[in-house]
Design a protein around this motif. Structure first.
Motif, PDB file in Angstrom:
ATOM      1  N   GLY A  57     -14.583  29.763  85.714  1.00 38.50           N
ATOM      2  CA  GLY A  57     -13.846  30.372  84.609  1.00 38.50           C
ATOM      3  C   GLY A  57     -12.493  29.740  84.372  1.00 38.50           C
ATOM      4  N   CYS A  58     -12.212  28.607  85.031  1.00 35.72           N
ATOM      5  CA  CYS A  58     -10.865  28.038  84.955  1.00 35.72           C
ATOM      6  C   CYS A  58     -10.477  27.632  83.537  1.00 35.72           C
ATOM      7  N   ILE A  59     -11.439  27.183  82.718  1.00 35.92           N
ATOM      8  CA  ILE A  59     -11.091  26.752  81.362  1.00 35.92           C
ATOM      9  C   ILE A  59     -10.723  27.937  80.475  1.00 35.92           C
ATOM     10  N   PRO A  60     -11.614  28.929  80.265  1.00 40.54           N
ATOM     11  CA  PRO A  60     -11.237  30.014  79.349  1.00 40.54           C
ATOM     12  C   PRO A  60     -10.127  30.904  79.887  1.00 40.54           C
ATOM     13  N   ILE A  61     -10.075  31.104  81.205  1.00 43.18           N
ATOM     14  CA  ILE A  61      -9.008  31.934  81.768  1.00 43.18           C
ATOM     15  C   ILE A  61      -7.652  31.286  81.528  1.00 43.18           C
ATOM     16  N   THR A  62      -7.563  29.992  81.805  1.00 42.20           N
ATOM     17  CA  THR A  62      -6.288  29.290  81.611  1.00 42.20           C
ATOM     18  C   THR A  62      -5.882  29.275  80.149  1.00 42.20           C
ATOM     19  N   ILE A  63      -6.826  28.996  79.276  1.00 42.12           N
ATOM     20  CA  ILE A  63      -6.496  28.946  77.846  1.00 42.12           C
ATOM     21  C   ILE A  63      -6.061  30.319  77.347  1.00 42.12           C
ATOM     22  N   SER A  64      -6.715  31.378  77.798  1.00 44.22           N
ATOM     23  CA  SER A  64      -6.331  32.714  77.337  1.00 44.22           C
ATOM     24  C   SER A  64      -4.935  33.093  77.800  1.00 44.22           C
ATOM     25  N   LEU A  65      -4.546  32.599  78.985  1.00 41.33           N
ATOM     26  CA  LEU A  65      -3.213  32.900  79.504  1.00 41.33           C
ATOM     27  C   LEU A  65      -2.138  32.008  78.899  1.00 41.33           C
ATOM     28  N   GLU A  66      -2.473  30.762  78.625  1.00 40.75           N
ATOM     29  CA  GLU A  66      -1.507  29.821  78.056  1.00 40.75           C
ATOM     30  C   GLU A  66      -1.368  29.975  76.543  1.00 40.75           C
ATOM     31  N   ALA A  67      -2.429  30.417  75.887  1.00 45.90           N
ATOM     32  CA  ALA A  67      -2.429  30.563  74.421  1.00 45.90           C
ATOM     33  C   ALA A  67      -3.018  31.928  74.074  1.00 45.90           C
ATOM     34  N   PRO A  68      -2.214  32.984  74.148  1.00 48.58           N
ATOM     35  CA  PRO A  68      -2.728  34.340  73.928  1.00 48.58           C
ATOM     36  C   PRO A  68      -3.339  34.567  72.549  1.00 48.58           C
ATOM     37  N   ASN A  69      -3.086  33.661  71.623  1.00 54.02           N
ATOM     38  CA  ASN A  69      -3.695  33.778  70.293  1.00 54.02           C
ATOM     39  C   ASN A  69      -5.183  33.432  70.304  1.00 54.02           C
ATOM     40  N   ILE A  70      -5.661  32.874  71.406  1.00 60.46           N
ATOM     41  CA  ILE A  70      -7.061  32.453  71.489  1.00 60.46           C
ATOM     42  C   ILE A  70      -7.855  33.461  72.326  1.00 60.46           C
ATOM     43  N   GLN A  71      -8.857  34.047  71.702  1.00 64.23           N
ATOM     44  CA  GLN A  71      -9.757  34.982  72.370  1.00 64.23           C
ATOM     45  C   GLN A  71     -10.907  34.184  72.976  1.00 64.23           C
ATOM     46  N   CYS A  72     -11.106  34.326  74.283  1.00 65.78           N
ATOM     47  CA  CYS A  72     -12.016  33.419  74.996  1.00 65.78           C
ATOM     48  C   CYS A  72     -13.271  34.109  75.526  1.00 65.78           C
ATOM     49  N   GLU A  73     -14.350  33.334  75.505  1.00 70.91           N
ATOM     50  CA  GLU A  73     -15.641  33.763  76.043  1.00 70.91           C
ATOM     51  C   GLU A  73     -16.189  32.628  76.902  1.00 70.91           C
ATOM     52  N   GLY A  74     -16.889  32.963  77.994  1.00 75.59           N
ATOM     53  CA  GLY A  74     -17.463  31.941  78.858  1.00 75.59           C
ATOM     54  C   GLY A  74     -18.927  32.211  79.135  1.00 75.59           C
ATOM     55  N   TRP A  75     -19.740  31.149  79.041  1.00 81.83           N
ATOM     56  CA  TRP A  75     -21.174  31.250  79.343  1.00 81.83           C
ATOM     57  C   TRP A  75     -21.504  30.442  80.584  1.00 81.83           C
ATOM     58  N   ASP A  76     -22.469  30.924  81.353  1.00 80.33           N
ATOM     59  CA  ASP A  76     -23.019  30.132  82.450  1.00 80.33           C
ATOM     60  C   ASP A  76     -24.424  30.633  82.739  1.00 80.33           C
ATOM     61  N   ILE A  77     -25.258  29.736  83.241  1.00 77.41           N
ATOM     62  CA  ILE A  77     -26.623  30.120  83.611  1.00 77.41           C
ATOM     63  C   ILE A  77     -26.650  30.838  84.950  1.00 77.41           C
ATOM     64  N   SER A  78     -25.627  30.623  85.765  1.00 79.46           N
ATOM     65  CA  SER A  78     -25.595  31.144  87.139  1.00 79.46           C
ATOM     66  C   SER A  78     -24.925  32.510  87.209  1.00 79.46           C
ATOM     67  N   GLU A  79     -25.674  33.509  87.672  1.00 87.53           N
ATOM     68  CA  GLU A  79     -25.117  34.848  87.842  1.00 87.53           C
ATOM     69  C   GLU A  79     -24.005  34.843  88.891  1.00 87.53           C
ATOM     70  N   ALA A  80     -24.201  34.053  89.961  1.00 86.52           N
ATOM     71  CA  ALA A  80     -23.196  33.988  91.024  1.00 86.52           C
ATOM     72  C   ALA A  80     -21.902  33.357  90.519  1.00 86.52           C
ATOM     73  N   ALA A  81     -22.017  32.318  89.688  1.00 80.87           N
ATOM     74  CA  ALA A  81     -20.821  31.695  89.114  1.00 80.87           C
ATOM     75  C   ALA A  81     -20.087  32.686  88.219  1.00 80.87           C
ATOM     76  N   LEU A  82     -20.819  33.441  87.434  1.00 76.98           N
ATOM     77  CA  LEU A  82     -20.188  34.409  86.534  1.00 76.98           C
ATOM     78  C   LEU A  82     -19.467  35.514  87.308  1.00 76.98           C
ATOM     79  N   LYS A  83     -20.001  35.875  88.460  1.00 75.38           N
ATOM     80  CA  LYS A  83     -19.321  36.867  89.305  1.00 75.38           C
ATOM     81  C   LYS A  83     -17.972  36.310  89.767  1.00 75.38           C
ATOM     82  N   THR A  84     -17.971  35.048  90.201  1.00 75.33           N
ATOM     83  CA  THR A  84     -16.722  34.407  90.617  1.00 75.33           C
ATOM     84  C   THR A  84     -15.743  34.317  89.450  1.00 75.33           C
ATOM     85  N   ALA A  85     -16.237  33.921  88.279  1.00 76.34           N
ATOM     86  CA  ALA A  85     -15.377  33.803  87.098  1.00 76.34           C
ATOM     87  C   ALA A  85     -14.759  35.148  86.729  1.00 76.34           C
TER      88      ALA A  85
END
Length: 288
Positions: free
Chosen positions: A131-159
Motif C-alpha cells: 500500500g506504499c503508493i496510495p497511502i503515501t500519495i493520500s498523505l502527501e496530496a490530500p486532494n487525491i482520493q486513493c484506492e488500491g487493488w491486489d490479487i493477494s488477500e494477505a497483501a491487502l491485509k498488510t496494506a
C-alpha cells in the motif's frame, strides 16, 4: 561469538557488523547493522557515535542473536525488523509484499508533484502490495482520493494495517487485474508497479530477493513480459476520465517497447523518465 551483555553502542555495532561482513561486505554490513540495532533495540547511530553504555537483557540478546542468524541466511533486514522506510514513513513488510524501493519513491514523487491542484481527484493503484503508493500519495496530496487493488488477500491485509497505522484513508479491494473491468471515467489517475522481472532474469538476482520477496509480485514469463502493462493500459483507456493520466514503473529493458505500447493505444503526452541511476524506470501517458 556470543554478543556480550555489558557493552557500549559502538562496540555492539562493531560486533554485529563483523559477523555480517563476510556475507555482505563492509559497507552493506554496516548499513544493515544500523538498521537492525535501531529496529530491534532502539539503538541509534547518534548513540553509537556517543559510545553510549549498554546493558542488554537476556531477552535483548536472544532477539539480537536470532536476528543476526536470519541475516546470515540473507533474509532482508526489513523482514527481520518488520518494516521498511518509504517516503520518510515506516511501512510494515513481510513475505507477502515487496519491500518498498527507492525507484518507486521517485514514481510517487512524480505523481504528487504533477497533481498538486486543489481539485478533488481519484487515483487507483493496481498491484498495491504494502500500500506504499496510495497511502503515501493520500498523505502527501490530500486532494487525491486513493484506492488500491491486489490479487493477494494477505497483501491487502498488510496494506490495510499500514493505512490504519499511518492515518491514511485508502480503500483496498481484492481484484485480479487480468480479469477486471473499470467503470468508464472512474479515475483521474491510474498507477501500477506490476510484475516486470522476466523469469530469465532470476539468475541475476540476489538470494534475499529470490527467497524472500513474493514471486507473484515480481516475475512474469519471458513469452509475454508486458502482459500486465498491456492489460492495464487497455483498461485505463476507458477507466480514466478525459485528460486523466496513466503512470507505470517499468523494467529498464523495455523503455522503447512501453512507449510504443502507449502510443499504439492512442495515449498522448507520453513521457519516459529515468531513475536516479540513469535507467528507464517510469513512464506516463494521457488520455485525450
Amino acid at each position: 561469538m556470543p554478543i556480550p551483555a555489558i557493552t557500549s553502542a559502538d562496540k555492539l555495532f562493531t560486533e554485529v557488523a563483523n559477523q555480517l561482513i563476510l556475507i555482505y561486505g563492509a559497507n552493506e554490513a554496516q548499513s544493515i547493522t544500523d538498521y537492525l540495532l535501531e529496529g530491534t533495540l532502539a539503538v541509534t547511530a547518534k548513540e553509537r557515535l556517543a559510545k553510549k553504555p549498554l546493558e542488554l537483557s537476556d531477552f535483548d540478546l536472544d532477539v539480537l542473536e536470532e536476528a543476526v542468524k536470519r541475516l546470515k541466511n540473507e533474509e532482508p533486514v526489513q523482514h527481520v525488523v518488520g518494516y521498511g522506510w518509504f517516503y520518510g514513513r515506516k511501512f510494515q513488510v513481510n513475505k507477502e509484499v515487496l519491500i518498498p524501493r527507492p525507484e518507486t519513491e521517485e514514481l510517487v514523487h512524480w505523481i504528487v508533484n504533477s497533481h498538486e491542484k486543489p481539485d478533488r481527484a481519484k487515483l487507483l493503484d493496481i498491484g498495491t502490495g504494502s500500500g506504499c503508493i496510495p497511502i503515501t500519495i493520500s498523505l502527501e496530496a490530500p486532494n487525491i482520493q486513493c484506492e488500491g487493488w491486489d490479487i493477494s488477500e494477505a497483501a491487502l491485509k498488510t496494506a490495510s494495517e499500514n493505512a490504519t497505522k499511518l492515518g491514511a484513508e485508502v480503500h483496498f479491494k481484492q481484484v485480479n487485474v487480468l480479469e477486471a473491468m473499470i467503470d468508464k471515467g472512474a479515475f483521474d489517475i491510474i498507477v501500477s508497479n506490476p510484475p516486470y522481472v522476466r523469469d530469465s532474469e532470476k539468475p541475476l538476482m540476489s538470494k534475499n530477493v529470490l527467497a524472500f520477496d513474493p514471486g507473484l509480485a515480481l516475475f512474469v514469463g519471458d513469452d509475454d513480459p508486458l502482459i500486465f502493462y498491456r492489460k492495464i493500459a487497455g483498461l485505463a483507456r476507458t477507466g480514466l476520465k478525459n485528460g486523466g493520466w496513466l503512470y507505470f514503473e517499468i523494467n529498464e529493458a523495455f523503455g522503447k517497447e512501453m512507449k510504443d505500447l502507449l502510443d499504439s493505444l492512442s495515449y498522448s503526452n507520453i513521457e519516459l523518465r529515468q531513475d536516479i541511476n540513469g535507467k528507464d524506470r517510469m513512464i506516463r501517458g494521457r488520455v485525450g
